[in-house]
Scaffold this motif. Structure first.
Motif, PDB file in Angstrom:
ATOM      1  N   SER A  34       0.732  -1.098   0.248  1.00  0.00           N
ATOM      2  CA  SER A  34       0.194   0.269  -0.264  1.00  0.00           C
ATOM      3  C   SER A  34       1.009   1.061   0.137  1.00  0.00           C
ATOM      4  N   PHE A  35       1.724   1.338   0.736  1.00  0.00           N
ATOM      5  CA  PHE A  35       3.167   2.326   0.612  1.00  0.00           C
ATOM      6  C   PHE A  35       3.417   2.405  -0.967  1.00  0.00           C
ATOM      7  N   TRP A  36       3.569   1.540  -0.875  1.00  0.00           N
ATOM      8  CA  TRP A  36       4.861   1.938  -2.538  1.00  0.00           C
ATOM      9  C   TRP A  36       3.013   2.044  -3.786  1.00  0.00           C
ATOM     10  N   ASP A  37       2.113   1.436  -3.568  1.00  0.00           N
ATOM     11  CA  ASP A  37       1.184   1.970  -4.467  1.00  0.00           C
ATOM     12  C   ASP A  37       1.378   3.856  -4.484  1.00  0.00           C
ATOM     13  N   ILE A  38       1.080   4.589  -2.754  1.00  0.00           N
ATOM     14  CA  ILE A  38       0.994   5.966  -2.689  1.00  0.00           C
ATOM     15  C   ILE A  38       2.115   6.813  -3.489  1.00  0.00           C
ATOM     16  N   LEU A  39       3.501   5.546  -3.066  1.00  0.00           N
ATOM     17  CA  LEU A  39       4.773   6.890  -3.240  1.00  0.00           C
ATOM     18  C   LEU A  39       4.741   6.102  -5.276  1.00  0.00           C
ATOM     19  N   ASP A  40       4.204   5.627  -5.585  1.00  0.00           N
ATOM     20  CA  ASP A  40       4.034   5.320  -7.354  1.00  0.00           C
ATOM     21  C   ASP A  40       2.844   6.354  -7.786  1.00  0.00           C
ATOM     22  N   GLU A  41       1.925   7.381  -6.815  1.00  0.00           N
ATOM     23  CA  GLU A  41       1.395   8.094  -6.962  1.00  0.00           C
ATOM     24  C   GLU A  41       1.946   9.156  -7.143  1.00  0.00           C
ATOM     25  N   ILE A  42       3.007   9.630  -6.090  1.00  0.00           N
ATOM     26  CA  ILE A  42       3.262  10.769  -5.675  1.00  0.00           C
ATOM     27  C   ILE A  42       4.378  10.789  -6.690  1.00  0.00           C
ATOM     28  N   ALA A  43       5.120   9.917  -6.724  1.00  0.00           N
ATOM     29  CA  ALA A  43       6.180  10.120  -7.994  1.00  0.00           C
ATOM     30  C   ALA A  43       5.472  10.300  -9.624  1.00  0.00           C
ATOM     31  N   ALA A  44       4.718   9.834 -10.029  1.00  0.00           N
ATOM     32  CA  ALA A  44       2.978   9.611 -10.950  1.00  0.00           C
ATOM     33  C   ALA A  44       3.080  11.595 -11.140  1.00  0.00           C
ATOM     34  N   SER A  45       2.334  11.714 -10.144  1.00  0.00           N
ATOM     35  CA  SER A  45       2.244  13.561 -10.095  1.00  0.00           C
ATOM     36  C   SER A  45       3.165  14.572 -10.026  1.00  0.00           C
ATOM     37  N   GLU A  46       4.592  14.062 -10.156  1.00  0.00           N
ATOM     38  CA  GLU A  46       6.026  14.919 -10.171  1.00  0.00           C
ATOM     39  C   GLU A  46       6.325  14.557 -11.074  1.00  0.00           C
ATOM     40  N   GLY A  47       5.859  14.238 -12.217  1.00  0.00           N
ATOM     41  CA  GLY A  47       6.064  13.517 -13.517  1.00  0.00           C
ATOM     42  C   GLY A  47       7.372  13.263 -13.151  1.00  0.00           C
ATOM     43  N   LEU A  48       7.908  12.065 -12.087  1.00  0.00           N
ATOM     44  CA  LEU A  48       9.217  11.168 -12.330  1.00  0.00           C
ATOM     45  C   LEU A  48       9.007   9.593 -12.097  1.00  0.00           C
ATOM     46  N   SER A  49       9.793   8.696 -12.222  1.00  0.00           N
ATOM     47  CA  SER A  49       9.844   7.354 -11.446  1.00  0.00           C
ATOM     48  C   SER A  49      10.231   7.337  -9.915  1.00  0.00           C
ATOM     49  N   PRO A  51      11.595   5.574  -8.669  1.00  0.00           N
ATOM     50  CA  PRO A  51      12.976   4.953  -8.114  1.00  0.00           C
ATOM     51  C   PRO A  51      13.623   6.559  -7.596  1.00  0.00           C
ATOM     52  N   ALA A  52      13.266   7.256  -9.035  1.00  0.00           N
ATOM     53  CA  ALA A  52      13.844   8.803  -9.415  1.00  0.00           C
ATOM     54  C   ALA A  52      13.431  10.031  -7.915  1.00  0.00           C
ATOM     55  N   PHE A  53      12.266   9.663  -7.581  1.00  0.00           N
ATOM     56  CA  PHE A  53      11.456  10.619  -6.656  1.00  0.00           C
ATOM     57  C   PHE A  53      11.813   9.772  -5.300  1.00  0.00           C
ATOM     58  N   VAL A  54      12.255   8.782  -5.175  1.00  0.00           N
ATOM     59  CA  VAL A  54      12.726   8.799  -3.697  1.00  0.00           C
ATOM     60  C   VAL A  54      14.317   8.912  -3.849  1.00  0.00           C
ATOM     61  N   SER A  55      14.938   8.548  -4.308  1.00  0.00           N
ATOM     62  CA  SER A  55      16.291   9.317  -4.841  1.00  0.00           C
ATOM     63  C   SER A  55      16.315  11.117  -4.480  1.00  0.00           C
ATOM     64  N   ARG A  56      15.721  11.815  -5.157  1.00  0.00           N
ATOM     65  CA  ARG A  56      15.063  13.218  -4.778  1.00  0.00           C
ATOM     66  C   ARG A  56      15.481  13.315  -3.830  1.00  0.00           C
ATOM     67  N   LEU A  57      13.649  13.197  -2.882  1.00  0.00           N
ATOM     68  CA  LEU A  57      13.530  12.599  -1.484  1.00  0.00           C
ATOM     69  C   LEU A  57      14.805  12.554  -0.569  1.00  0.00           C
ATOM     70  N   HIS A  58      15.456  11.478  -0.820  1.00  0.00           N
ATOM     71  CA  HIS A  58      16.403  11.074  -0.014  1.00  0.00           C
ATOM     72  C   HIS A  58      17.601  11.821  -0.069  1.00  0.00           C
ATOM     73  N   SER A  59      17.778  13.151  -1.003  1.00  0.00           N
ATOM     74  CA  SER A  59      18.830  13.677  -1.537  1.00  0.00           C
ATOM     75  C   SER A  59      18.248  15.134  -1.078  1.00  0.00           C
ATOM     76  N   GLU A  60      17.299  15.201  -0.516  1.00  0.00           N
ATOM     77  CA  GLU A  60      16.596  17.038   0.006  1.00  0.00           C
ATOM     78  C   GLU A  60      16.470  16.350   1.533  1.00  0.00           C
ATOM     79  N   VAL A  61      16.863  14.965   1.505  1.00  0.00           N
ATOM     80  CA  VAL A  61      16.289  15.182   3.534  1.00  0.00           C
ATOM     81  C   VAL A  61      17.893  15.250   3.843  1.00  0.00           C
ATOM     82  N   LEU A  62      19.072  14.598   2.598  1.00  0.00           N
ATOM     83  CA  LEU A  62      20.471  14.787   3.694  1.00  0.00           C
ATOM     84  C   LEU A  62      20.966  16.741   3.578  1.00  0.00           C
ATOM     85  N   GLU A  63      19.904  17.226   2.621  1.00  0.00           N
ATOM     86  CA  GLU A  63      20.311  18.587   2.645  1.00  0.00           C
ATOM     87  C   GLU A  63      19.172  19.388   3.756  1.00  0.00           C
ATOM     88  N   LEU A  64      18.566  18.679   4.113  1.00  0.00           N
ATOM     89  CA  LEU A  64      17.999  19.909   5.328  1.00  0.00           C
ATOM     90  C   LEU A  64      18.842  19.496   6.749  1.00  0.00           C
TER      91      LEU A  64
END
Length: 96
Positions: A34-49, A51-64
């Motif tokens: 169920s969590f993967w389904d939601i992450l898939d939806e979030i990524a699609a809404s951002e125009g990303l795959s 894996p790309a969305f999760v990687s971007r989120l991880h990078s932003e968390v590291l920055e913050l």
């Protein structure tokens, strides 16, 4: 009331492991489907795959924050935030 929760399809909470790259490092993340389904939806809404969305989120968390001590929990909480935003959207539109 508990039947709403207890009666859910076991496939929804079956763990699923996905392999992806975070900051160039190959890793795997295990979340309930169920969590993967939601992450898939979030990524699609951002125009990303996903894996790309999760990687971007991880990078932003590291920055913050400098680190993400429990990144899978962060992902689950991101899904909760998305679910709450989605639930509140019709109420905000109705108030206009």
């Amino acid at each position: 009331m508990c039947q709403i929760f207890a009666g859910q399809d076991p496939a929804d909470y079956e763990p699923e492991t996905r392999r992806l790259r975070l900051n160039g490092q190959s890793t795997s993340i295990r979340l309930e489907r169920s969590f993967w389904d939601i992450l898939d939806e979030i990524a699609a809404s951002e125009g990303l795959s996903t894996p790309a969305f999760v990687s971007r989120l991880h990078s932003e968390v590291l920055e913050l924050r400098g680190e993400a001590p429990n990144f899978t929990s962060l992902l689950r909480c991101a899904c909760l935030i998305r679910t709450r935003q989605t639930a509140l959207r019709p109420l905000a539109l109705a108030a206009e």
